[in-house]
Design an enzyme around this catalytic site. Structure first.
Site, PDB file in Angstrom:
ATOM      1  CE  LYS A   1      -3.823   2.399   0.831  1.00  0.00           C
ATOM      2  NZ  LYS A   1      -3.356   3.533   0.018  1.00  0.00           N
ATOM      3  N   GLY A   2       0.514   2.242  -0.765  1.00  0.00           N
ATOM      4  CA  GLY A   2       1.320   3.447  -0.852  1.00  0.00           C
ATOM      5  C   GLY A   2       1.551   4.084   0.500  1.00  0.00           C
TER       6      GLY A   2
ATOM      7  CG  LEU B   1      -1.269   8.200  -1.849  1.00  0.00           C
ATOM      8  CD1 LEU B   1      -0.022   9.070  -1.934  1.00  0.00           C
ATOM      9  CD2 LEU B   1      -0.892   6.745  -2.078  1.00  0.00           C
TER      10      LEU B   1
ATOM     11  CG  ASN C   1       2.741   7.139  -6.671  1.00  0.00           C
ATOM     12  OD1 ASN C   1       2.757   7.596  -7.803  1.00  0.00           O
ATOM     13  ND2 ASN C   1       1.647   7.099  -5.931  1.00  0.00           N
TER      14      ASN C   1
ATOM     15  CB  CYS D   1       2.420  12.244  -4.816  1.00  0.00           C
ATOM     16  SG  CYS D   1       2.308  10.523  -4.286  1.00  0.00           S
TER      17      CYS D   1
ATOM     18  CE  LYS E   1       1.889   2.387  -9.812  1.00  0.00           C
ATOM     19  NZ  LYS E   1       1.108   1.700  -8.746  1.00  0.00           N
TER      20      LYS E   1
ATOM     21  CB  VAL F   1       0.558   3.407 -17.034  1.00  0.00           C
ATOM     22  CG1 VAL F   1       1.365   3.474 -18.306  1.00  0.00           C
ATOM     23  CG2 VAL F   1      -0.750   2.634 -17.290  1.00  0.00           C
ATOM     24  CG  ASN F   2      -0.330   5.503 -10.684  1.00  0.00           C
ATOM     25  OD1 ASN F   2      -1.402   4.992 -10.392  1.00  0.00           O
ATOM     26  ND2 ASN F   2       0.466   6.069  -9.788  1.00  0.00           N
TER      27      ASN F   2
ATOM     28  N   GLY G   1      -8.161  -0.733 -14.586  1.00  0.00           N
ATOM     29  CA  GLY G   1      -8.940  -1.860 -15.096  1.00  0.00           C
ATOM     30  C   GLY G   1      -8.719  -2.103 -16.578  1.00  0.00           C
TER      31      GLY G   1
END
Length: 300
Positions: A45-46, A73, A126, A129, A164, A190-191, A216
């Site tokens: 988890k971030g 987050l 990441n 943000c 990321k 990709v994010n 998705g």
């Protein structure tokens, strides 16, 4: 049986299947369903330096062939993670990737410094943000800001560093190359894509923040394209993600250039999907007489 091992830079993975950050927690709940040590790795988890409550209002919204999220987050913070989650994760026989975010460069640096003292295998930075000191624009949208944060983080950790990337970047290939030049050991992409959902009865956006992240199967073709574009321009390995729902999707991402793949949204639909993808890759290799996944990575 075929050998599913892959080397992501200096780190060996027993298989290329990793659970994506934000979709697997810290693994505890899923470990009650199946042995998560069977996976190649877990991206946590971030995490941010300090505890975050996340966003108010609607957080998850189903869309055609996907979902949107605006979680913000929410996480326990680095110190709580070290005290409560690291002991559990260290007992697993799989690679642990600590996903780190932040609102300022200083927050990123301090969080990475703390995590680097623990027994985790890699850091996934990441940079999607928002940078509060730059008007809220994400660190990873522009090449110069992405380059700067990777340069500064590289100075404070010896752990393998994966960056990321956001698909909303101005030039994702240029940013990936800049990350490589500043010492990144790998790229994950990709994010989520920025999207909008509207509640027509309330005549307002579904999410309090208006825009939210789309993930998705709807994003898979775009994610595949970006993985392939980046693969052609960098020499460091790639973790590909974006709409992977089954082993066939995973193979596509590897053929596009991914050394490892991450499974995200699919975990919410089928908690055992990552394990099924591992077995599907094994069966494909046996059927096609593939001895090593290196034979198909980037083959297209």
């Amino acid at each position: 049986m075929s050998n599913t091992k892959v080397n992501f830079g200096s780190v060996e993975f027993k298989n290329p299947v990793i659970t994506a950050s934000g979709t697997f927690g810290f693994g505890r709940e899923y470990n009650e369903i199946f042995d998560i040590s069977s996976l190649g790795g877990i991206s946590t988890k971030g995490l941010t330096l300090n505890k975050r409550k996340g966003n108010k209002g609607m957080r998850v919204w189903e869309t055609p062939s996907g979902m949107m999220n605006s979680v913000g987050l929410e996480n326990p913070g680095v110190e709580d993670f070290i005290n409560k989650e690291v002991p559990f994760l260290q007992d697993l026989n799989t690679n642990i990737i600590a996903n780190i975010g932040g609102s300022t460069l200083d927050e990123y640096i301090e969080a990475v410094e703390r995590i680097s003292k623990e027994k985790v295998d890699m850091i996934e930075l990441n940079i999607s943000c928002p940078n509060v000191k730059e008007g809220g624009m994400a660190f990873g949208i522009k090449t110069d800001t992405a380059r700067n944060i990777v340069r500064e983080i590289r100075k404070v950790t010896n752990l393998p560093l994966i960056i990321k990337l956001s698909p909303n970047a101005e030039d994702i290939v240029a940013i990936a190359k800049a990350c490589e030049e500043e010492g990144a050991d790998g790229i994950s992409l990709v994010n989520t894509f920025k999207g909008l959902a509207i509640d027509i009865d309330k005549r307002r956006p579904v999410f309090d923040n208006v825009y939210a992240g789309l993930s998705g199967p709807a994003i898979k073709p775009m994610a595949l394209r970006m993985v392939n574009e980046v693969y052609k321009q960098v020499s460091i390995p790639i973790m590909g993600m974006g709409g992977i729902m089954n082993w066939k999707d995973a193979i596509e991402f590897m053929m596009a250039g991914s050394t490892c793949i991450q499974v995200g949204t699919a975990n919410f639909i089928n908690p055992k999907v990552s394990l099924e993808i591992v077995k599907g890759i094994e069966n494909f290799m046996d059927r096609e007489n593939i001895k090593s996944l290196e034979e198909i990575i980037g083959i297209i």
